[in-house]
Scaffold this motif. Structure first.
Motif, PDB file in Angstrom:
ATOM      1  N   VAL A 114      -5.100   9.139   1.812  1.00 35.00           N
ATOM      2  CA  VAL A 114      -3.933   8.265   1.710  1.00 35.00           C
ATOM      3  C   VAL A 114      -3.803   7.495   3.020  1.00 35.00           C
ATOM      4  O   VAL A 114      -3.667   8.094   4.099  1.00 35.00           O
ATOM      5  CB  VAL A 114      -2.644   9.070   1.462  1.00 35.00           C
ATOM      6  N   GLY A 115      -3.878   6.185   2.937  1.00 32.68           N
ATOM      7  CA  GLY A 115      -3.772   5.346   4.130  1.00 32.68           C
ATOM      8  C   GLY A 115      -2.496   4.531   4.109  1.00 32.68           C
ATOM      9  O   GLY A 115      -2.099   3.989   3.078  1.00 32.68           O
ATOM     10  N   ASP A 116      -1.845   4.435   5.258  1.00 35.03           N
ATOM     11  CA  ASP A 116      -0.597   3.674   5.390  1.00 35.03           C
ATOM     12  C   ASP A 116      -0.773   2.644   6.493  1.00 35.03           C
ATOM     13  O   ASP A 116      -0.939   2.989   7.664  1.00 35.03           O
ATOM     14  CB  ASP A 116       0.557   4.628   5.728  1.00 35.03           C
ATOM     15  N   SER A 117      -0.755   1.368   6.101  1.00 34.13           N
ATOM     16  CA  SER A 117      -0.845   0.292   7.084  1.00 34.13           C
ATOM     17  C   SER A 117       0.345  -0.656   6.998  1.00 34.13           C
ATOM     18  O   SER A 117       0.578  -1.437   7.913  1.00 34.13           O
ATOM     19  CB  SER A 117      -2.125  -0.525   6.872  1.00 34.13           C
ATOM     20  N   GLY A 118       1.070  -0.606   5.882  1.00 30.65           N
ATOM     21  CA  GLY A 118       2.171  -1.538   5.683  1.00 30.65           C
ATOM     22  C   GLY A 118       1.703  -2.983   5.631  1.00 30.65           C
ATOM     23  O   GLY A 118       2.498  -3.907   5.794  1.00 30.65           O
ATOM     24  N   GLY A 119       0.387  -3.174   5.415  1.00 29.12           N
ATOM     25  CA  GLY A 119      -0.149  -4.529   5.377  1.00 29.12           C
ATOM     26  C   GLY A 119      -0.354  -5.124   6.763  1.00 29.12           C
ATOM     27  O   GLY A 119      -0.683  -6.305   6.889  1.00 29.12           O
ATOM     28  N   LYS A 120      -0.204  -4.294   7.818  1.00 26.06           N
ATOM     29  CA  LYS A 120      -0.288  -4.799   9.196  1.00 26.06           C
ATOM     30  C   LYS A 120      -1.562  -4.369   9.912  1.00 26.06           C
ATOM     31  O   LYS A 120      -1.749  -4.646  11.096  1.00 26.06           O
ATOM     32  CB  LYS A 120       0.940  -4.333   9.982  1.00 26.06           C
ATOM     33  N   ALA A 121      -2.424  -3.642   9.230  1.00 23.88           N
ATOM     34  CA  ALA A 121      -3.704  -3.199   9.785  1.00 23.88           C
ATOM     35  C   ALA A 121      -4.617  -2.891   8.610  1.00 23.88           C
ATOM     36  O   ALA A 121      -4.182  -2.870   7.455  1.00 23.88           O
ATOM     37  CB  ALA A 121      -3.516  -1.971  10.672  1.00 23.88           C
ATOM     38  N   GLY A 170       0.810  -1.209   0.000  1.00 25.44           N
ATOM     39  CA  GLY A 170       0.000   0.000   0.000  1.00 25.44           C
ATOM     40  C   GLY A 170       0.847   1.264   0.000  1.00 25.44           C
ATOM     41  O   GLY A 170       2.082   1.217  -0.100  1.00 25.44           O
ATOM     42  N   PRO A 171       0.211   2.433   0.099  1.00 25.93           N
ATOM     43  CA  PRO A 171       0.939   3.705   0.114  1.00 25.93           C
ATOM     44  C   PRO A 171       1.866   3.790   1.323  1.00 25.93           C
ATOM     45  O   PRO A 171       1.567   3.255   2.395  1.00 25.93           O
ATOM     46  CB  PRO A 171      -0.176   4.752   0.203  1.00 25.93           C
ATOM     47  N   TRP A 172       2.977   4.495   1.145  1.00 24.80           N
ATOM     48  CA  TRP A 172       3.931   4.718   2.232  1.00 24.80           C
ATOM     49  C   TRP A 172       3.841   6.169   2.681  1.00 24.80           C
ATOM     50  O   TRP A 172       3.834   7.082   1.856  1.00 24.80           O
ATOM     51  CB  TRP A 172       5.352   4.423   1.764  1.00 24.80           C
TER      52      TRP A 172
END
Length: 294
Positions: free
Chosen positions: A207-214, A81-83
């Motif tokens: 713009v959402g940043d989860s890093g794939g962890k949430a 996802g977005p950073w």
């Protein structure tokens, strides 16, 4: 140099070194690692041969940050996802600089500016940070980077052009940010789509940043209608025992959601012409853990 003096000199310059490293890397943890490595090098240096400790320390920190940024950029290619940058607490308390100094400080650490700087090469970013945020001259930067002054001027020109092309034109006013964020929260919590849409620019982006962890959007959401409906949807599924807290991050007012006392999300907005232009949501737990005591 006496051991206490060695430590005192480093501690005197630590805030600036952290400022350079954070602007280079966009991560508090990485910046702290770089500053710690700079300390190890400083403590082992031949201090009798160091005429200007500040210049030495900035040189070491900048070079370490360039190396780490090259590694980070390679890792970010596989980021889910977005950073977004890791939020930085910027509450000046009783140590607030004057308005002109604060304006320069604030612009160089906003989420929007740090995202724009992601388009720069590590050397361009180093030149831009040293020149624009800290006022270094081209000759000084050339010495820090071991480059010719002409090459540094070229790097500065390219960096400035890239930043100007993507530079946001938002209003940096914490009071205004808080007011709109409070109304934004009330509209979302009250399932008030019309109220929410009245706060959003027509071409607003989320713009959402989860890093794939949430849970967070894996793509940028665009347009007032789509952003508004998404926000109402997540508000409708929010846990009842969420606690909200305002704090200053990256030079602007932000809203932190805590679940069971643990930071769960950070919301921050950019404002243009009195309306919300960008909504940032940071949910990657790795980027929120240091906010637990705020």
């Amino acid at each position: 140099m006496h051991t206490d003096s060695v430590t005192d000199v480093f501690e005197e310059h630590r805030p600036m070194l952290h400022g350079v490293a954070y602007r280079m890397l966009g991560r508090v943890a990485d910046a702290e690692d770089v500053v710690q490595e700079a300390w190890l090098r400083w403590s082992a240096a031949d201090h009798e041969g160091v005429r200007t400790p500040r210049a030495y320390l900035v040189r070491v920190t900048t070079r370490l940050a360039i190396d780490r940024l090259r590694q980070a950029q390679a890792r970010r290619e596989s980021y889910v996802g977005p950073w977004l940058p890791e939020p930085l607490v910027t509450d000046f308390g009783g140590q607030a600089p004057d308005s002109a100094e604060r304006a320069v400080f604030t612009e160089s650490v906003t989420l929007a500016m740090l995202v724009v700087m992601e388009s720069l090469s590590p050397l361009e970013r180093a030149v831009f940070v040293l020149r624009e945020a800290f006022g270094y001259g081209y000759e000084e930067i050339a010495g820090i980077l071991d480059r010719g002054e002409a090459a540094v001027r070229q790097l500065a020109s390219r960096a400035r052009r890239h930043v100007e092309e993507g530079k946001p034109r938002f209003e940096v006013d914490p009071a205004r940010q808080r007011d709109l964020t409070e109304r934004f929260l009330a509209a979302a919590a009250g399932d008030d789509l019309d109220g929410l849409l009245s706060l959003l620019a027509d071409d607003v982006r989320l713009v959402g940043d989860s890093g794939g962890k949430a849970k967070a959007p894996l793509r940028v959401i665009e347009s007032a209608d789509k952003v508004g409906r998404f926000l109402l949807a997540i508000a409708g599924t929010a846990a009842e025992n969420l606690e909200f807290r305002f704090l200053e991050l990256n030079g602007g007012m932000a809203l932190m959601a805590l679940y069971g006392g643990v930071p769960d999300a950070v919301f921050q907005v950019d404002i243009v012409d009195g309306r919300i232009q960008t909504v940032y949501i940071i949910r990657n737990p790795d980027k929120l853990e240091f906010l637990a005591d705020r």
